[in-house]
Design a protein around this motif. Sequence first.
Motif, PDB file in Angstrom:
ATOM      1  N   MET A   1       0.823  -1.209   0.000  1.00  0.00           N
ATOM      2  CA  MET A   1       0.000   0.000   0.000  1.00  0.00           C
ATOM      3  C   MET A   1       0.854   1.255   0.000  1.00  0.00           C
ATOM      4  N   ASN A 168       2.449 -10.672  -7.961  1.00  0.00           N
ATOM      5  CA  ASN A 168       1.545 -10.555  -6.824  1.00  0.00           C
ATOM      6  C   ASN A 168       0.497  -9.482  -7.084  1.00  0.00           C
ATOM      7  N   GLU A 169      -0.641  -9.660  -6.475  1.00  0.00           N
ATOM      8  CA  GLU A 169      -1.732  -8.691  -6.601  1.00  0.00           C
ATOM      9  C   GLU A 169      -2.198  -8.287  -5.210  1.00  0.00           C
ATOM     10  N   THR A 170      -2.327  -6.982  -4.991  1.00  0.00           N
ATOM     11  CA  THR A 170      -2.814  -6.476  -3.714  1.00  0.00           C
ATOM     12  C   THR A 170      -4.322  -6.258  -3.793  1.00  0.00           C
ATOM     13  N   ALA A 178      -5.144  -5.065   3.636  1.00  0.00           N
ATOM     14  CA  ALA A 178      -4.837  -5.490   2.273  1.00  0.00           C
ATOM     15  C   ALA A 178      -4.345  -6.927   2.300  1.00  0.00           C
ATOM     16  N   LEU A 180      -2.151  -9.637   0.060  1.00  0.00           N
ATOM     17  CA  LEU A 180      -1.207  -9.789  -1.043  1.00  0.00           C
ATOM     18  C   LEU A 180      -1.255 -11.235  -1.513  1.00  0.00           C
TER      19      LEU A 180
END
Length: 231
Positions: A1, A168-170, A178, A180
């Motif tokens: 973030m 990776n996707e948050t 959040a 990850l």
Amino acid sequence: MQQAARDRAGTADKIFEPVVKPLAGAIGYVAVPGFSGGDDAGRDAFARGIVERIAARAPSASAGWIVDLRGNSGGTMWPMLAGLRPLLGASEIGGNVSAPGQPMRRWRPEQLMPNAATWPQPDLRAAKVAVLIGPRTSSSGEAVAIAFSGRARTRSFGQPSDGRSTSNETIALPDGGALLLTTAVFADRSGKLFGGRIEPDVVVPAGDGDGNSDASDPALAAAQVWLASDE
């Protein structure tokens, strides 16, 4: 973030300034740092600066190049790849695979950095390249190392990388947190899958890793010997 906040602010972080310099024996040396955030102009300036310095050194680097990624802890991989475009070429250089048997989503840096294709730069796709990696080579730094995997006349030296060769996707959570998630693993241009540590072709005892040509940096010394050889 925090990374997303930096991107919105248009600020860029570098671990150190990129280094391009000559070494003895007609060898060129490039150390590429991790690079995060920045606006389009900042990313272009970072990448183009590396390209221009490689171009300036190319006539005196007839024996080949050392690409040092041992201090590259990741960030935004596209400016790093665009900066090394003279050595990597403009073809597909790797990609992401979401699951075994799924098609590769190929990396083409010019798709996200279209200006890179217009910069004057030497064609060094046929040059010998020694890639230095180690435990501080992580995430997007590992992506850059993988972009050289499968390249002709290329060999890697050093210690295994950090082991974060994944995409990776948050995902934002309702409570403000959040999550990850790892959504894909990196693959090289031949389709070889990674996802963990990258093992160098030649394992070399760890040294200072300071980019100096002396006994304190065994990986650098081993790379220089190979570049000077007929292999």
